[in-house]
Design an enzyme around this catalytic site. Structure first.
Site, PDB file in Angstrom:
ATOM      1  N   CYS A 102       0.881  -1.172   0.000  1.00  0.00           N
ATOM      2  CA  CYS A 102       0.000   0.000   0.000  1.00  0.00           C
ATOM      3  C   CYS A 102       0.920   1.223   0.000  1.00  0.00           C
ATOM      4  CB  CYS A 102      -1.009  -0.027   1.154  1.00  0.00           C
ATOM      5  SG  CYS A 102      -0.346   0.115   2.816  1.00  0.00           S
TER       6      CYS A 102
HETATM    7  C1  RB5 Z   1      -4.098   5.154   0.502  1.00  0.00           C
HETATM    8  O1  RB5 Z   1      -4.129   6.487   0.152  1.00  0.00           O
HETATM    9  C2  RB5 Z   1      -3.169   4.937   1.646  1.00  0.00           C
HETATM   10  O2  RB5 Z   1      -3.764   5.358   2.814  1.00  0.00           O
HETATM   11  C3  RB5 Z   1      -2.802   3.472   1.730  1.00  0.00           C
HETATM   12  O3  RB5 Z   1      -2.218   3.052   0.543  1.00  0.00           O
HETATM   13  C4  RB5 Z   1      -1.803   3.091   2.816  1.00  0.00           C
HETATM   14  O4  RB5 Z   1      -0.711   3.933   2.818  1.00  0.00           O
HETATM   15  C5  RB5 Z   1      -2.321   2.910   4.151  1.00  0.00           C
HETATM   16  O5  RB5 Z   1      -1.578   2.609   5.082  1.00  0.00           O
END
Ligand code: RB5
Length: 149
Positions: free
Chosen positions: A66
């Protein structure tokens, strides 16, 4: 090894690079999405998809990407039998498996460079749980915590 791979929109680009890297290393990749950086996505959904793949034996290890790696690890650790952690260095990636039997590696596309991420992934997949008694004892305690909640 069969590796389940998933990312939200914030990790899509790194996931694509890692998918190629995994294949080049000889691993079988189960790509559980997302399939575009434009695809709106929430990291808990991707964490569930990758976690389920491990729970059901469709993969032996998982990799979640993420933006930071944090959301994915928080979500994945809610699932029974999943031990996920953010590792942006090879020491943690190796020791997390050898000592803690970590089965999902979480990475942050906005934090780590692609080449370092590839190296971290390689080390994570080469590592094996040590089976040493003190680590087995700690793992049993972790599993007991899981059963209590
Ligand atoms: C998405 O914008 C972001 O919050 C996600 O990819 C991640 O970083 C969450 O921990």
């Amino acid at each position: 090894m069969k590796v389940a791979l998933g990312a939200d929109h914030g990790g899509f680009r790194l996931k694509q690079a890692l998918a190629e890297h995994l294949k080049a290393l000889g691993h079988e990749v189960l790509d559980l999405g997302v399939h575009s950086s434009e695809e709106p996505s929430d990291y808990p959904d991707i964490a569930l998809a990758v976690g389920r793949a491990l729970q059901e034996g469709r993969a032996q290890r998982g990799i979640l990407v993420c933006g930071s790696g944090v959301g994915a690890s928080v979500a994945a650790n809610k699932l029974r039998g999943i031990r996920a952690a953010v590792c942006h260095d090879t020491f943690s990636a190796r020791q997390g498996v050898e000592d803690d039997d970590m089965n999902i590696l979480c990475l942050g596309q906005r934090v780590v460079g692609t080449e370092l991420a590839k190296e971290v992934v390689r080390v994570f997949l080469e590592a094996r749980f040590s089976e040493e008694e003190r680590h087995r004892r700690r793992l049993r305690k972790v599993l007991a915590l899981e059963r209590r909640t």
